[in-house]
Scaffold this active site. Structure first.
Site, short mmCIF file in Angstrom:
data_model
loop_
_atom_site.label_atom_id
_atom_site.label_comp_id
_atom_site.label_asym_id
_atom_site.label_seq_id
_atom_site.Cartn_x
_atom_site.Cartn_y
_atom_site.Cartn_z
N ASP A 1 0.81 -1.22 0.00
CA ASP A 1 0.00 0.00 0.00
C ASP A 1 0.84 1.28 0.00
OD1 ASP A 1 -2.59 1.35 0.12
OD2 ASP A 1 -1.76 2.14 1.98
N ASP B 1 -7.74 4.10 6.26
CA ASP B 1 -6.56 4.65 5.58
C ASP B 1 -6.01 5.84 6.36
OD1 ASP B 1 -4.47 5.02 3.86
OD2 ASP B 1 -5.68 5.62 2.13
ZN LIG Z 1 -3.28 3.07 -0.47
#
Ligand SMILES: [Zn+2]
Length: 435
Positions: free
Chosen positions: A149, A302
């Site tokens: 990520d 996130d």
């Molecule tokens: Zn991401």
């Protein structure tokens, strides 16, 4: 503190009842005459299982000007979370057994939430060689979720190999779907607003094409895929198609993509600069509907803390990302519960039960049931206040909601029977455990 009685909470938003906790486990639910050492009056509060985040950036090691495992755990507890998955894009990258064990151990030591390290898919997030996936899986941290990520695993051969490998031990690859070539220098959603503002556009197809490729790769090797932070209506269509076809794909959406649009970028405030970018009202509507109908399985924060030096600057120079742990539940209430799209029981599913299941976190499959570990979040849904830095418990202040009125307040959080938040404030759990 061996016994706790939570009195009169609305259980999963439904009928009122009591919860008795003994030695960290839920021992009774419903009407009770049991007494306890600690009594929490929960009249008017909704009791949810402890929230589980599949996508948190704790920044440790190497990013302690933005966040640490301690400050990120505080932010998580404040937001009602009892478990978080720490993304691998730290410095050094979490790509070996040694590093994931260090993160795991520090999480245990802090003791405010369960910290589950995510392992990198490729060495150093370099996108060229697989990381030591097996070593991380066999480590003390027992890693089951792997992600680069921040970067996309762009190479199809590597992506297929990673999917194949993790499927041998029940793991999952969580993909940040962003075609790198289609997003060179991209700054915001590609559309009429980016054209007006003169900022380089980030086309939706950069996300949708990677998701389409990845669901087909997952199908071809019979593996499980998780899609991070879905941001477009087209991505929802691809995932819906894949699920219908029987492909083992799960997907997440962030709270900010359920509320904010690219119109927010007009003021050029870097607080709205995020990856993937804020899209349009049509996308927000499709994403909300997809959570309601289960096409999108979970909401994940996130949480991306940044020091003011990389946010208090020009748009072009600013980092991508916003903090999100503390505001997740208020935004979900505002966007989904108060609009009538979902119930609190649905919230328990997509912010606790399902993310725990995707991340193989035990103890969350029977929310608020007798015998479950006492991970409980008590929220006051009638509360409304203007969002400000006083609501943040982490190290960074890059919230996009400052000065916005939001509903909901997390009043108490209990992690395995230990109050980590009491009356809205994070407690010193190590002191409490010694009592
Ligand atoms: Zn991401």
């Amino acid at each position: 503190m061996n016994t706790i009685l939570i009195r009169g909470a609305s259980l999963l938003g439904e009928s009122a009842g009591d919860i008795v906790i003994a030695n960290g486990v839920i021992s009774e639910v419903g009407k009770t005459s049991t007494t306890a050492e600690v009594v929490i009056d929960a009249t008017g509060l909704v009791a949810l299982p402890g929230l589980v985040d599949l996508h948190t950036h704790l920044r440790e090691p190497g990013g302690d000007s933005a966040e640490t495992i301690l400050t990120g755990s505080r932010a998580a507890a404040q937001g009602g979370f009892t478990a978080v998955h720490a993304m691998a894009n730290t410095n050094p990258v979490a790509d070996t057994a040694g590093i994931v064990e260090t993160i795991f151990d520090r999480g245990l030591e802090v003791g405010l939430v369960e910290v589950r390290p995510i392992g990198a898919v490729t060495r150093g997030l370099g996108g060229e060689q697989l990381a030591d996936i097996g070593g991380m899986a066999r480590s003390r941290a027992k890693v089951t979720v792997f992600s680069d990520d921040g970067k996309c695993v762009g190479d199809s051969v590597l992506m297929r190999r990673a999917l194949e490998y993790v499927s041998t031990f029940g793991g999952v690859v969580a993909q940040h779907a962003q075609d790198p070539r289609l997003t060179i220098d991209a700054q915001m959603n590609e559309g009429s607003v980016s054209a007006e503002l003169g900022l380089a556009g980030w086309p939706r197809v950069a996300e949708e094409s990677i998701i389409a490729r990845d669901v087909l790769l997952a199908e071809s090797v019979g593996a499980r895929l998780h899609v991070c932070h879905v941001s477009t209506a087209g991505s929802v269509d691809v995932i819906r198609w894949a699920k219908k076809r029987g492909i083992a794909v799960t997907a997440e959406v962030t709270p900010h993509h359920l509320l904010l649009t690219d119109e927010s970028v007009r003021g050029y405030s870097p607080l709205f600069k995020v990856n993937p970018p804020l899209r349009t009202a049509t996308d927000v509507e499709a994403l909300r509907a997809a959570v309601a109908d289960g096409t999108i399985d979970i909401v994940a924060t996130d949480h991306a803390p940044h020091p003011s030096s990389t946010k208090d600057c020009t748009w072009a120079d600013a980092s991508f990302g916003m903090v999100g742990l503390e505001s997740a539940l208020p935004i979900v209430q505002h966007a989904l519960v108060d609009t009538g799209l979902v119930t609190w029981a649905d919230v328990a599913r997509f912010l606790s039960v399902t993310p725990a299941s995707i991340g193989s976190v035990s103890g969350y499959d029977a929310p608020l049931r007798v015998g479950s570990p006492a991970n409980v979040t008590l929220v006051d849904p009638s509360h409304r206040s203007v969002w400000g830095p006083d609501r943040l418990a982490g190290k960074s202040n890059n919230t996009p909601y400052a000065d916005r009125e939001l509903p909901g307040r997390i009043v108490h959080t209990l992690f395995r029977g230990v109050p980590t938040v009491m009356d809205g404030a994070v407690t010193d759990v190590n002191e409490m455990r010694n009592e």
